[in-house]
Design an enzyme around this catalytic site. Structure first.
Site, PDB file in Angstrom:
ATOM      1  N   ARG A   1       0.008   3.295  -4.210  1.00 13.87           N
ATOM      2  CA  ARG A   1      -1.013   3.480  -3.164  1.00 13.87           C
ATOM      3  C   ARG A   1      -2.204   4.285  -3.668  1.00 13.87           C
ATOM      4  O   ARG A   1      -3.200   4.460  -2.972  1.00 13.87           O
ATOM      5  CB  ARG A   1      -0.420   4.189  -1.949  1.00 13.87           C
ATOM      6  CG  ARG A   1       0.572   3.357  -1.203  1.00 13.87           C
ATOM      7  CD  ARG A   1       0.994   4.033   0.089  1.00 13.87           C
ATOM      8  NE  ARG A   1       2.309   3.595   0.471  1.00 13.87           N
ATOM      9  CZ  ARG A   1       2.567   2.486   1.162  1.00 13.87           C
ATOM     10  NH1 ARG A   1       1.596   1.703   1.553  1.00 13.87           N
ATOM     11  NH2 ARG A   1       3.811   2.145   1.456  1.00 13.87           N
TER      12      ARG A   1
ATOM     13  N   ALA B   1      -2.404  -2.552   3.348  1.00 12.30           N
ATOM     14  CA  ALA B   1      -1.791  -2.824   2.043  1.00 12.30           C
ATOM     15  C   ALA B   1      -2.709  -3.612   1.107  1.00 12.30           C
ATOM     16  O   ALA B   1      -2.587  -3.512  -0.123  1.00 12.30           O
ATOM     17  CB  ALA B   1      -0.473  -3.570   2.243  1.00 12.30           C
TER      18      ALA B   1
ATOM     19  N   HIS C   1      -4.623  -2.178  -2.027  1.00 10.73           N
ATOM     20  CA  HIS C   1      -4.044  -1.998  -3.361  1.00 10.73           C
ATOM     21  C   HIS C   1      -3.902  -3.313  -4.133  1.00 10.73           C
ATOM     22  O   HIS C   1      -3.478  -3.299  -5.278  1.00 10.73           O
ATOM     23  CB  HIS C   1      -2.671  -1.318  -3.217  1.00 10.73           C
ATOM     24  CG  HIS C   1      -2.672  -0.219  -2.187  1.00 10.73           C
ATOM     25  ND1 HIS C   1      -3.455   0.912  -2.325  1.00 10.73           N
ATOM     26  CD2 HIS C   1      -2.047  -0.098  -0.982  1.00 10.73           C
ATOM     27  CE1 HIS C   1      -3.276   1.691  -1.245  1.00 10.73           C
ATOM     28  NE2 HIS C   1      -2.431   1.099  -0.434  1.00 10.73           N
TER      29      HIS C   1
ATOM     30  N   ARG D   1       0.783   9.808  -1.896  1.00 14.32           N
ATOM     31  CA  ARG D   1       1.958   8.981  -1.617  1.00 14.32           C
ATOM     32  C   ARG D   1       2.446   8.280  -2.897  1.00 14.32           C
ATOM     33  O   ARG D   1       2.240   8.782  -3.986  1.00 14.32           O
ATOM     34  CB  ARG D   1       1.618   7.999  -0.492  1.00 14.32           C
ATOM     35  CG  ARG D   1       1.271   8.722   0.819  1.00 14.32           C
ATOM     36  CD  ARG D   1       0.981   7.757   1.947  1.00 14.32           C
ATOM     37  NE  ARG D   1       2.164   6.960   2.259  1.00 14.32           N
ATOM     38  CZ  ARG D   1       2.122   5.853   3.004  1.00 14.32           C
ATOM     39  NH1 ARG D   1       0.966   5.430   3.498  1.00 14.32           N
ATOM     40  NH2 ARG D   1       3.226   5.182   3.249  1.00 14.32           N
TER      41      ARG D   1
ATOM     42  N   HIS E   1      -8.159   5.415   5.660  1.00  9.40           N
ATOM     43  CA  HIS E   1      -6.692   5.366   5.685  1.00  9.40           C
ATOM     44  C   HIS E   1      -6.197   6.487   6.570  1.00  9.40           C
ATOM     45  O   HIS E   1      -6.673   7.626   6.461  1.00  9.40           O
ATOM     46  CB  HIS E   1      -6.111   5.520   4.274  1.00  9.40           C
ATOM     47  CG  HIS E   1      -6.551   4.419   3.373  1.00  9.40           C
ATOM     48  ND1 HIS E   1      -6.047   3.150   3.467  1.00  9.40           N
ATOM     49  CD2 HIS E   1      -7.476   4.394   2.394  1.00  9.40           C
ATOM     50  CE1 HIS E   1      -6.642   2.378   2.582  1.00  9.40           C
ATOM     51  NE2 HIS E   1      -7.526   3.107   1.912  1.00  9.40           N
TER      52      HIS E   1
ATOM     53  N   SER F   1      -3.175   7.741   6.458  1.00  4.19           N
ATOM     54  CA  SER F   1      -2.403   8.638   5.596  1.00  4.19           C
ATOM     55  C   SER F   1      -3.221   9.020   4.365  1.00  4.19           C
ATOM     56  O   SER F   1      -4.202   8.334   4.026  1.00  4.19           O
ATOM     57  CB  SER F   1      -1.116   7.944   5.161  1.00  4.19           C
ATOM     58  OG  SER F   1      -1.417   6.794   4.388  1.00  4.19           O
TER      59      SER F   1
ATOM     60  N   ASN G   1     -10.136  -0.462   7.360  1.00  2.00           N
ATOM     61  CA  ASN G   1      -8.820  -0.034   6.869  1.00  2.00           C
ATOM     62  C   ASN G   1      -8.130  -1.292   6.358  1.00  2.00           C
ATOM     63  O   ASN G   1      -7.550  -2.054   7.137  1.00  2.00           O
ATOM     64  CB  ASN G   1      -7.995   0.634   7.972  1.00  2.00           C
ATOM     65  CG  ASN G   1      -6.674   1.174   7.429  1.00  2.00           C
ATOM     66  OD1 ASN G   1      -6.278   0.835   6.307  1.00  2.00           O
ATOM     67  ND2 ASN G   1      -5.982   1.993   8.199  1.00  2.00           N
TER      68      ASN G   1
ATOM     69  N   PRO H   1      -3.339  -5.635   7.666  1.00  2.00           N
ATOM     70  CA  PRO H   1      -1.972  -5.979   8.080  1.00  2.00           C
ATOM     71  C   PRO H   1      -1.125  -4.794   8.526  1.00  2.00           C
ATOM     72  O   PRO H   1      -1.259  -3.681   7.997  1.00  2.00           O
ATOM     73  CB  PRO H   1      -1.375  -6.618   6.822  1.00  2.00           C
ATOM     74  CG  PRO H   1      -2.199  -6.117   5.701  1.00  2.00           C
ATOM     75  CD  PRO H   1      -3.588  -5.938   6.252  1.00  2.00           C
ATOM     76  N   ASN H   2      -0.282  -5.078   9.496  1.00  2.00           N
ATOM     77  CA  ASN H   2       0.708  -4.130  10.038  1.00  2.00           C
ATOM     78  C   ASN H   2       0.118  -3.018  10.901  1.00  2.00           C
ATOM     79  O   ASN H   2       0.860  -2.178  11.414  1.00  2.00           O
ATOM     80  CB  ASN H   2       1.566  -3.512   8.908  1.00  2.00           C
ATOM     81  CG  ASN H   2       2.384  -4.555   8.187  1.00  2.00           C
ATOM     82  OD1 ASN H   2       3.044  -5.368   8.834  1.00  2.00           O
ATOM     83  ND2 ASN H   2       2.313  -4.571   6.872  1.00  2.00           N
TER      84      ASN H   2
ATOM     85  N   ASP I   1     -14.401  -8.368  -3.301  1.00  2.21           N
ATOM     86  CA  ASP I   1     -15.551  -9.256  -3.528  1.00  2.21           C
ATOM     87  C   ASP I   1     -16.327  -9.495  -2.234  1.00  2.21           C
ATOM     88  O   ASP I   1     -17.555  -9.591  -2.243  1.00  2.21           O
ATOM     89  CB  ASP I   1     -15.086 -10.594  -4.117  1.00  2.21           C
ATOM     90  CG  ASP I   1     -14.694 -10.468  -5.582  1.00  2.21           C
ATOM     91  OD1 ASP I   1     -14.910  -9.396  -6.178  1.00  2.21           O
ATOM     92  OD2 ASP I   1     -14.159 -11.455  -6.144  1.00  2.21           O
TER      93      ASP I   1
ATOM     94  N   TYR J   1       2.031   7.747   9.854  1.00  3.25           N
ATOM     95  CA  TYR J   1       0.810   7.178  10.444  1.00  3.25           C
ATOM     96  C   TYR J   1       0.435   7.758  11.809  1.00  3.25           C
ATOM     97  O   TYR J   1      -0.607   7.403  12.357  1.00  3.25           O
ATOM     98  CB  TYR J   1       0.960   5.650  10.546  1.00  3.25           C
ATOM     99  CG  TYR J   1       1.121   4.991   9.193  1.00  3.25           C
ATOM    100  CD1 TYR J   1       0.096   5.069   8.242  1.00  3.25           C
ATOM    101  CD2 TYR J   1       2.292   4.318   8.845  1.00  3.25           C
ATOM    102  CE1 TYR J   1       0.230   4.485   6.999  1.00  3.25           C
ATOM    103  CE2 TYR J   1       2.439   3.720   7.600  1.00  3.25           C
ATOM    104  CZ  TYR J   1       1.409   3.811   6.682  1.00  3.25           C
ATOM    105  OH  TYR J   1       1.539   3.239   5.437  1.00  3.25           O
TER     106      TYR J   1
ATOM    107  N   GLU K   1     -14.261   3.071   3.777  1.00  7.03           N
ATOM    108  CA  GLU K   1     -12.823   2.772   3.768  1.00  7.03           C
ATOM    109  C   GLU K   1     -12.063   3.909   4.455  1.00  7.03           C
ATOM    110  O   GLU K   1     -12.325   5.080   4.191  1.00  7.03           O
ATOM    111  CB  GLU K   1     -12.363   2.616   2.316  1.00  7.03           C
ATOM    112  CG  GLU K   1     -10.892   2.277   2.186  1.00  7.03           C
ATOM    113  CD  GLU K   1     -10.535   1.858   0.765  1.00  7.03           C
ATOM    114  OE1 GLU K   1     -11.271   1.042   0.166  1.00  7.03           O
ATOM    115  OE2 GLU K   1      -9.526   2.359   0.236  1.00  7.03           O
TER     116      GLU K   1
ATOM    117  N   ARG L   1       5.225   2.504  14.036  1.00  4.62           N
ATOM    118  CA  ARG L   1       5.426   2.300  12.608  1.00  4.62           C
ATOM    119  C   ARG L   1       5.399   3.648  11.879  1.00  4.62           C
ATOM    120  O   ARG L   1       4.362   4.323  11.862  1.00  4.62           O
ATOM    121  CB  ARG L   1       4.289   1.422  12.083  1.00  4.62           C
ATOM    122  CG  ARG L   1       4.290   1.239  10.600  1.00  4.62           C
ATOM    123  CD  ARG L   1       2.982   0.602  10.131  1.00  4.62           C
ATOM    124  NE  ARG L   1       3.020   0.384   8.706  1.00  4.62           N
ATOM    125  CZ  ARG L   1       1.965   0.161   7.949  1.00  4.62           C
ATOM    126  NH1 ARG L   1       0.761   0.088   8.492  1.00  4.62           N
ATOM    127  NH2 ARG L   1       2.087   0.001   6.652  1.00  4.62           N
TER     128      ARG L   1
HETATM  129  C1  DQA Z   1      -2.842   2.629   5.112  1.00  5.19           C
HETATM  130  C2  DQA Z   1      -2.258   3.009   3.745  1.00  5.19           C
HETATM  131  C3  DQA Z   1      -1.775   1.789   2.997  1.00  5.19           C
HETATM  132  O1  DQA Z   1      -1.234   2.161   1.747  1.00  5.19           O
HETATM  133  C4  DQA Z   1      -0.692   1.084   3.795  1.00  5.19           C
HETATM  134  O2  DQA Z   1      -0.302  -0.108   3.127  1.00  5.19           O
HETATM  135  C5  DQA Z   1      -1.100   0.807   5.199  1.00  5.19           C
HETATM  136  C6  DQA Z   1      -1.852   1.825   5.937  1.00  5.19           C
HETATM  137  C7  DQA Z   1      -3.228   3.876   5.950  1.00  5.19           C
HETATM  138  O3  DQA Z   1      -3.986   3.704   6.911  1.00  5.19           O
HETATM  139  O4  DQA Z   1      -2.773   4.989   5.662  1.00  5.19           O
HETATM  140  O5  DQA Z   1      -0.712  -0.202   5.778  1.00  5.19           O
HETATM  141  O6  DQA Z   1      -4.029   1.871   4.915  1.00  5.19           O
END
Ligand code: DQA
Length: 157
Positions: free
Chosen positions: A110, A76, A79, A106, A99, A101, A73, A9-10, A86, A22, A97, A17
């Site tokens: 997170r 959110a 977390h 942080r 990220h 950031s 990735n 998401p996002n 699963d 990011y 995985e 953003r």
């Molecule tokens: C993220 C880090 C997450 O904590 C955050 O909710 C994101 C982006 C990252 O790519 O740094 O949406 O996954």
């Protein structure tokens, strides 16, 4: 070798953003950069994004038998999502995985990843480059596995 790249998401908002956290690269920039890297490595990628947890779970489940590895990735959901964790464990494919950031540096919420324990590794804090590093890590791991398998076959003969 086919790698499924999944974004949570996002991440469609990347570029505008919180750019200090990011970076300035958009998700389309990241996809283009990864496609270049994949062709250099002789790999095929499928790039996917959803804001919806159930869609991400479904897409991971569909990767069984259709992909060799996953770059994820979870954003959110990292977390919060036992369902994603699963799904990764169930599909049994190596998953890296990513990220953008450095989540460890942080907010405390997170610092915990529910998905990392079922992944082969985590790359965090290198911005968009983290996706490229994840692809490289999978290429090495899968290449090494393929070599190991053919060596084992050879030894049996
Ligand atoms: C993220 C880090 C997450 O904590 C955050 O909710 C994101 C982006 C990252 O790519 O740094 O949406 O996954």
């Amino acid at each position: 070798m086919k790698i499924l790249v999944i974004n949570g998401p996002n991440l469609t908002l990347l570029g505008r953003r919180e750019p200090t956290v990011y970076g300035r690269a958009t998700l389309a920039d990241i996809e283009a950069m990864l496609r270049l890297e994949a062709s250099r490595l002789g790999m095929e990628i499928e790039f996917y994004q959803s804001d919806i947890e159930g869609e991400l779970v479904r897409r991971i489940g569909e990767a069984a038998g259709a992909a060799d590895g996953i770059v994820l990735n979870p954003a959110a959901y990292t977390h919060t999502s036992i369902a994603l964790r699963d799904a990764i464990a169930a599909v049994g494919l190596p998953c890296v995985e990513v990220h953008l950031s450095n989540t460890a540096a942080r907010e405390p919420f997170r610092r915990r990843s529910l998905t990392a324990p079922v992944c082969v590794g985590v790359i965090a804090g290198f911005g968009a480059d983290g996706y490229r590093l994840a692809l490289l890590a999978l290429a090495q791991r899968l290449g090494a596995n393929a070599k190991e398998k053919s060596a084992r076959k050879g030894a049996k003969r």
